[in-house]
Write a protein that holds these residues in place. Sequence first.
Motif, PDB file in Angstrom:
ATOM      1  N   ALA A 173      -1.422  12.932   3.100  1.00  0.00           N
ATOM      2  CA  ALA A 173      -0.724  11.686   3.422  1.00  0.00           C
ATOM      3  C   ALA A 173      -0.294  11.633   4.879  1.00  0.00           C
ATOM      4  N   HIS A 174      -0.064  12.785   5.511  1.00  0.00           N
ATOM      5  CA  HIS A 174       0.410  12.806   6.888  1.00  0.00           C
ATOM      6  C   HIS A 174      -0.708  12.587   7.914  1.00  0.00           C
ATOM      7  N   VAL A 175      -1.957  12.675   7.476  1.00  0.00           N
ATOM      8  CA  VAL A 175      -3.091  12.504   8.379  1.00  0.00           C
ATOM      9  C   VAL A 175      -3.382  11.004   8.509  1.00  0.00           C
ATOM     10  N   ASP A 176      -3.616  10.556   9.726  1.00  0.00           N
ATOM     11  CA  ASP A 176      -3.908   9.134  10.002  1.00  0.00           C
ATOM     12  C   ASP A 176      -2.875   8.203   9.366  1.00  0.00           C
ATOM     13  N   PRO A 177      -1.629   8.245   9.830  1.00  0.00           N
ATOM     14  CA  PRO A 177      -0.593   7.422   9.208  1.00  0.00           C
ATOM     15  C   PRO A 177      -0.809   5.920   9.377  1.00  0.00           C
ATOM     16  N   ASP A 178      -1.696   5.505  10.294  1.00  0.00           N
ATOM     17  CA  ASP A 178      -1.917   4.075  10.515  1.00  0.00           C
ATOM     18  C   ASP A 178      -3.059   3.502   9.673  1.00  0.00           C
ATOM     19  N   THR A 179      -3.748   4.319   8.892  1.00  0.00           N
ATOM     20  CA  THR A 179      -4.854   3.809   8.073  1.00  0.00           C
ATOM     21  C   THR A 179      -4.306   3.198   6.784  1.00  0.00           C
ATOM     22  N   PRO A 180      -5.055   2.261   6.198  1.00  0.00           N
ATOM     23  CA  PRO A 180      -4.600   1.625   4.952  1.00  0.00           C
ATOM     24  C   PRO A 180      -4.526   2.623   3.797  1.00  0.00           C
ATOM     25  N   ARG A 181      -3.639   2.336   2.869  1.00  0.00           N
ATOM     26  CA  ARG A 181      -3.467   3.163   1.673  1.00  0.00           C
ATOM     27  C   ARG A 181      -3.666   2.292   0.438  1.00  0.00           C
ATOM     28  N   GLY A 182      -4.328   2.864  -0.554  1.00  0.00           N
ATOM     29  CA  GLY A 182      -4.451   2.192  -1.840  1.00  0.00           C
ATOM     30  C   GLY A 182      -3.242   2.535  -2.697  1.00  0.00           C
ATOM     31  N   ILE A 183      -2.724   1.564  -3.422  1.00  0.00           N
ATOM     32  CA  ILE A 183      -1.603   1.790  -4.325  1.00  0.00           C
ATOM     33  C   ILE A 183      -2.168   1.834  -5.741  1.00  0.00           C
ATOM     34  N   GLN A 184      -1.887   2.924  -6.439  1.00  0.00           N
ATOM     35  CA  GLN A 184      -2.336   3.082  -7.816  1.00  0.00           C
ATOM     36  C   GLN A 184      -1.128   3.098  -8.739  1.00  0.00           C
ATOM     37  N   GLU A 185      -1.319   2.570  -9.941  1.00  0.00           N
ATOM     38  CA  GLU A 185      -0.245   2.520 -10.932  1.00  0.00           C
ATOM     39  C   GLU A 185      -0.725   3.197 -12.211  1.00  0.00           C
ATOM     40  N   TRP A 193      -4.865   6.264 -13.626  1.00  0.00           N
ATOM     41  CA  TRP A 193      -4.346   5.618 -12.424  1.00  0.00           C
ATOM     42  C   TRP A 193      -5.227   4.410 -12.148  1.00  0.00           C
ATOM     43  N   ALA A 194      -4.643   3.211 -12.226  1.00  0.00           N
ATOM     44  CA  ALA A 194      -5.381   1.968 -12.001  1.00  0.00           C
ATOM     45  C   ALA A 194      -4.991   1.378 -10.646  1.00  0.00           C
ATOM     46  N   PRO A 195      -5.944   0.749  -9.925  1.00  0.00           N
ATOM     47  CA  PRO A 195      -5.607   0.140  -8.641  1.00  0.00           C
ATOM     48  C   PRO A 195      -4.578  -0.980  -8.825  1.00  0.00           C
ATOM     49  N   ALA A 196      -3.578  -1.014  -7.931  1.00  0.00           N
ATOM     50  CA  ALA A 196      -2.533  -2.032  -8.024  1.00  0.00           C
ATOM     51  C   ALA A 196      -2.379  -2.806  -6.727  1.00  0.00           C
ATOM     52  N   GLY A 197      -2.985  -2.357  -5.633  1.00  0.00           N
ATOM     53  CA  GLY A 197      -2.864  -3.072  -4.374  1.00  0.00           C
ATOM     54  C   GLY A 197      -3.240  -2.195  -3.206  1.00  0.00           C
ATOM     55  N   VAL A 198      -3.047  -2.742  -2.005  1.00  0.00           N
ATOM     56  CA  VAL A 198      -3.355  -2.037  -0.767  1.00  0.00           C
ATOM     57  C   VAL A 198      -2.173  -2.215   0.175  1.00  0.00           C
ATOM     58  N   ALA A 199      -1.794  -1.135   0.856  1.00  0.00           N
ATOM     59  CA  ALA A 199      -0.731  -1.185   1.861  1.00  0.00           C
ATOM     60  C   ALA A 199      -1.356  -1.009   3.237  1.00  0.00           C
ATOM     61  N   GLU A 200      -0.733  -1.614   4.255  1.00  0.00           N
ATOM     62  CA  GLU A 200      -1.286  -1.580   5.610  1.00  0.00           C
ATOM     63  C   GLU A 200      -1.328  -0.181   6.206  1.00  0.00           C
ATOM     64  N   ASP A 201      -0.281   0.618   5.966  1.00  0.00           N
ATOM     65  CA  ASP A 201      -0.202   1.950   6.551  1.00  0.00           C
ATOM     66  C   ASP A 201       0.675   2.836   5.671  1.00  0.00           C
ATOM     67  N   ARG A 202       0.915   4.050   6.167  1.00  0.00           N
ATOM     68  CA  ARG A 202       1.689   5.017   5.384  1.00  0.00           C
ATOM     69  C   ARG A 202       3.126   4.540   5.128  1.00  0.00           C
ATOM     70  N   ALA A 203       3.757   3.938   6.116  1.00  0.00           N
ATOM     71  CA  ALA A 203       5.140   3.480   5.956  1.00  0.00           C
ATOM     72  C   ALA A 203       5.226   2.390   4.889  1.00  0.00           C
ATOM     73  N   ALA A 204       4.290   1.440   4.908  1.00  0.00           N
ATOM     74  CA  ALA A 204       4.291   0.376   3.905  1.00  0.00           C
ATOM     75  C   ALA A 204       4.016   0.944   2.514  1.00  0.00           C
ATOM     76  N   ALA A 205       3.142   1.940   2.441  1.00  0.00           N
ATOM     77  CA  ALA A 205       2.845   2.567   1.148  1.00  0.00           C
ATOM     78  C   ALA A 205       4.059   3.313   0.619  1.00  0.00           C
ATOM     79  N   ALA A 206       4.810   3.970   1.517  1.00  0.00           N
ATOM     80  CA  ALA A 206       6.015   4.682   1.093  1.00  0.00           C
ATOM     81  C   ALA A 206       7.057   3.707   0.558  1.00  0.00           C
ATOM     82  N   ASP A 207       7.196   2.551   1.198  1.00  0.00           N
ATOM     83  CA  ASP A 207       8.131   1.533   0.704  1.00  0.00           C
ATOM     84  C   ASP A 207       7.717   1.031  -0.678  1.00  0.00           C
ATOM     85  N   GLU A 208       6.419   0.921  -0.883  1.00  0.00           N
ATOM     86  CA  GLU A 208       5.889   0.399  -2.141  1.00  0.00           C
ATOM     87  C   GLU A 208       6.016   1.407  -3.289  1.00  0.00           C
ATOM     88  N   THR A 209       5.937   2.698  -2.979  1.00  0.00           N
ATOM     89  CA  THR A 209       5.929   3.712  -4.035  1.00  0.00           C
ATOM     90  C   THR A 209       7.239   4.471  -4.180  1.00  0.00           C
TER      91      THR A 209
END
Length: 108
Positions: free
Chosen positions: A35-47, A53-69
Motif C-alpha cells: 500500500a505504501h508504494v506509489d501512493p498517488d496511483t488509483p486504488r480499487g475498493i473491495q467489499e 471480496w467484491a468490487p465496490a468502487g475506485v479511489a483516486e489515491d492512497r489517502a482517498a482509499a484510506a478515508d473510504e476504508t
Amino acid sequence: MEDEPLEEWAAHREERRPAPGERQAVPLGEQPHGAHVDPDTPRGIQEWDGHQWAPAGVAEDRAAAADETSGEDAVNRAERVPLPQFGKLPPMPEPFRPTVPWHRPDAS
C-alpha cells in the motif's frame, strides 16, 4: 502433533473472517505491491459480501482509499489480529558448550 477439534477450528476461523460489508483497498495496476508504494496511483475498493471480496468502487489515491476504508471496519480488523501470549514463549536454549575439552597448542 495434536489436532484441534473441528468445532474449535471453525470458531477460530469465524473470528478471523471479515464481517459482511467490511472494505479494503487494493492497488490497481499490473504488478501487485504494498500500500505504501506509489501512493498517488488509483486504488480499487473491495467489499466483503460474506463469501468473497467484491468490487465496490475506485479511489483516486492512497489517502482517498484510506478515508473510504477506515472507521469501524479498521477497528474490527485490528481486534481480530491474534497477539502472542508472553507466557507461551519457548524457553531460552542453553548456551553452546563443546563436549570435548579443547586446549590451544603452545605457540613455541
